[in-house]
Every structure is written in C-alpha cells, then in structure tokens.
Design a protein around this motif. Structure first.
Motif, short mmCIF file in Angstrom:
data_model
loop_
_atom_site.label_atom_id
_atom_site.label_comp_id
_atom_site.label_asym_id
_atom_site.label_seq_id
_atom_site.Cartn_x
_atom_site.Cartn_y
_atom_site.Cartn_z
N ARG A 97 6.62 9.31 -4.40
CA ARG A 97 5.72 10.45 -3.66
C ARG A 97 4.42 9.46 -3.57
O ARG A 97 3.94 9.50 -2.39
CB ARG A 97 5.19 11.77 -4.72
CG ARG A 97 4.57 12.70 -4.21
CD ARG A 97 3.66 13.68 -5.03
NE ARG A 97 3.02 13.02 -6.02
CZ ARG A 97 3.42 12.79 -7.29
NH1 ARG A 97 4.27 13.36 -7.85
NH2 ARG A 97 2.19 12.41 -8.08
N MET A 98 4.08 8.73 -4.27
CA MET A 98 3.00 8.04 -4.11
C MET A 98 3.07 7.04 -2.80
O MET A 98 2.10 7.06 -1.88
CB MET A 98 2.59 7.00 -5.36
CG MET A 98 1.86 7.73 -6.47
SD MET A 98 1.79 6.60 -7.58
CE MET A 98 0.59 5.33 -7.26
N LYS A 99 4.23 6.44 -2.82
CA LYS A 99 4.47 5.51 -1.62
C LYS A 99 5.20 6.30 -0.43
O LYS A 99 5.21 5.57 0.70
CB LYS A 99 5.58 4.49 -2.23
CG LYS A 99 5.08 3.28 -3.12
CD LYS A 99 6.11 2.38 -3.24
CE LYS A 99 6.92 1.46 -2.15
NZ LYS A 99 6.06 0.57 -1.45
N GLU A 100 5.35 7.53 -0.83
CA GLU A 100 5.95 8.36 0.50
C GLU A 100 7.22 7.59 1.04
O GLU A 100 7.76 7.45 2.17
CB GLU A 100 4.99 8.50 1.77
CG GLU A 100 3.88 9.16 1.35
CD GLU A 100 2.50 9.08 2.43
OE1 GLU A 100 2.70 8.62 3.43
OE2 GLU A 100 1.64 9.68 2.13
N ARG A 101 8.05 7.11 0.11
CA ARG A 101 9.43 6.31 0.23
C ARG A 101 10.51 7.37 0.26
O ARG A 101 10.68 8.16 -0.58
CB ARG A 101 9.30 5.52 -0.93
CG ARG A 101 10.62 4.40 -0.79
CD ARG A 101 10.45 3.43 -2.03
NE ARG A 101 11.87 2.40 -1.65
CZ ARG A 101 11.75 1.34 -0.90
NH1 ARG A 101 10.62 1.02 -0.12
NH2 ARG A 101 12.71 0.66 -1.06
N ASN B 60 2.17 -0.13 -1.27
CA ASN B 60 1.98 0.37 -0.15
C ASN B 60 2.35 1.76 0.43
O ASN B 60 3.29 2.23 -0.56
CB ASN B 60 2.06 -0.51 1.17
CG ASN B 60 3.60 -0.90 1.14
OD1 ASN B 60 4.32 -1.23 0.25
ND2 ASN B 60 4.56 -0.42 1.91
N ARG B 61 1.79 2.45 1.18
CA ARG B 61 2.62 3.71 1.61
C ARG B 61 3.75 3.18 2.54
O ARG B 61 3.88 2.13 3.19
CB ARG B 61 1.88 4.65 2.58
CG ARG B 61 0.52 4.95 1.63
CD ARG B 61 0.58 6.31 0.97
NE ARG B 61 -0.79 6.69 0.42
CZ ARG B 61 -1.00 7.14 -0.87
NH1 ARG B 61 0.22 7.43 -1.47
NH2 ARG B 61 -2.12 7.57 -1.18
N ALA B 62 4.70 3.96 2.64
CA ALA B 62 6.04 3.79 3.60
C ALA B 62 5.73 3.22 4.86
O ALA B 62 4.88 4.01 5.38
CB ALA B 62 7.10 4.70 3.43
N GLU C 102 3.65 0.92 5.96
CA GLU C 102 2.52 0.29 5.96
C GLU C 102 2.59 -0.97 5.37
O GLU C 102 3.37 -1.24 4.52
CB GLU C 102 1.31 1.13 5.32
CG GLU C 102 1.01 2.57 6.16
CD GLU C 102 -0.08 3.23 5.36
OE1 GLU C 102 -0.68 2.76 4.44
OE2 GLU C 102 -0.23 4.17 5.86
N ILE D 91 -5.88 2.47 -1.14
CA ILE D 91 -4.52 3.12 -0.79
C ILE D 91 -4.23 4.17 -1.82
O ILE D 91 -4.04 5.41 -1.51
CB ILE D 91 -3.55 2.32 -0.69
CG1 ILE D 91 -3.48 1.16 0.27
CG2 ILE D 91 -2.17 2.91 -0.46
CD1 ILE D 91 -2.73 -0.14 0.21
N PHE D 92 -4.18 4.11 -3.19
CA PHE D 92 -3.74 4.84 -4.14
C PHE D 92 -4.78 5.62 -5.07
O PHE D 92 -4.44 6.56 -5.53
CB PHE D 92 -2.81 4.17 -4.91
CG PHE D 92 -1.38 3.75 -4.26
CD1 PHE D 92 -0.79 4.62 -3.76
CD2 PHE D 92 -1.36 2.52 -3.78
CE1 PHE D 92 0.39 4.28 -3.06
CE2 PHE D 92 -0.36 2.02 -3.11
CZ PHE D 92 0.65 2.95 -2.81
N GLU E 55 -4.29 7.76 -8.36
CA GLU E 55 -2.98 7.82 -8.63
C GLU E 55 -2.48 6.86 -9.76
O GLU E 55 -1.04 6.90 -10.09
CB GLU E 55 -2.23 7.81 -7.37
CG GLU E 55 -2.51 9.06 -6.35
CD GLU E 55 -1.62 8.86 -5.07
OE1 GLU E 55 -0.58 9.59 -5.20
OE2 GLU E 55 -2.12 8.23 -4.08
#
Length: 185
Positions: free
Chosen positions: A45-49, A136-138, A140, A152-153, A156
C-alpha cells in the motif's frame, strides 16, 4: 524528521509488523518481515505497488535461505554460491515457502545475499531474510537519502536505520536461476 534508530529499535519494529527504511547497496530501501501479512500489505500500500510483481528477499548468508532452497536441485546451488554475497538477485523456483505477496504472480522468488554491512546486520539480528525493496512509490525514482524517505513516506515508516548507501551505481542484477536469462541488468 523522524530520528534514525539503532538496530535493536529497528528489529523491534520489524517484529511488531512495521515497515522500516534503511540504506542498501545502491538506494534507500524499505524492509519488513517476509512472513507477516499485515507488514507485507502495508508495504504494498505504501509503495502503491502491484502485488502481482512480487518483491526481493535479502539475507545475511546463503544459510538463511535454506528453507527457500531445500528442494532446489544440487547443480543449481553453484551459481548462487559463486555470486553471493553481492549485487546479484536470483529468481529461484518457489518451493511453497514464499508468501504470496513476496512471490507475486510468479512461480519464482527473488533472493539475494547482501554484501551491505548494515543490511547483513539487520538480517542477522532479525534472524532471517527480510524484504528489501526500493523506497519509492510505484513508477517514481527511489529515495537516495533518509530525508527523501521521510518526504515520501512520512509517519508510515516505523523506523529509519542510520547508515550509508553501499556505493553501487545501480540496483542488483536480476537473473532467472533456471534459464540464466537476465531480467534486469
């Protein structure tokens, strides 16, 4: 900014299901317990992976990966032993040991024995492999400092481990152990 912590605080955060940030060989990374459903879900969820992609596990030694390697044909152990520790991630046939979010939609699991002193110490103190994925977020660029991780986080992150990057100019090479095909150079 969240203060950097020592290994004991980071290990406690990992055992509590937290996601920590730490320097790796090339970039800042996120780590969690590879067997903890909540931690893995939080990380994705954090990484939007996309969970189908899977994630890399790192260990302090090849011995820490024995539960993942115990059904691997003997002849396939040689490339692992010859390239570890180091910046070589191998896609190894999954023997059923890997969590679904670690493996993703694949029949292989990505394994690396780290040569980064801090990552090695984390795995040793944790008592086994950890997830290691770029911070990183997906889509990025990965974080290159603890300050970027916080940007970034933010909150979290359960803990940020103080340390330096390993100096590798790019992330590890990823190869398929069975075919030898290079997936990421």
């Amino acid at each position: 900014m969240k203060p950097a912590v020592d290994l004991e605080v980071a290990i406690n955060a990992l055992h509590a299901g937290g996601v920590i940030a730490c320097p790796t060989e090339a970039v800042w990374g996120l780590s969690c317990d590879p067997d903890n459903d909540e931690a893995l879900t939080r990380l994705m969820r954090m990484k939007e992976r996309d969970p189908s992609k899977g994630i890399i596990l790192v260990a302090a030694s090849i011995q820490q990966f024995q539960p993942w390697l115990n059904q691997l044909p003997f002849e396939l152990h040689a490339p692992l032993a010859a390239s570890w520790p180091g910046p070589n991630t191998w896609l190894v046939p999954d023997n059923g040991r890997s969590h679904a979010l670690v493996r993703g939609a694949h029949q292989r699991v990505a394994l690396r024995v780290t040569d980064h002193p801090l990552m090695k110490a984390l795995c040793e103190a944790f008592g086994g492999p950890l997830v290691s994925t770029s911070a990183n977020r997906a889509g990025e660029a990965p974080a290159m400092s603890d300050e970027e991780v916080v940007t970034i986080f933010g909150q979290e992150i359960a803990a940020i481990v103080a340390g330096e990057l390993g100096g590798n100019p790019r992330p590890s090479t990823i190869r398929d152990l069975v075919s030898g095909q290079v997936m990421r150079a």
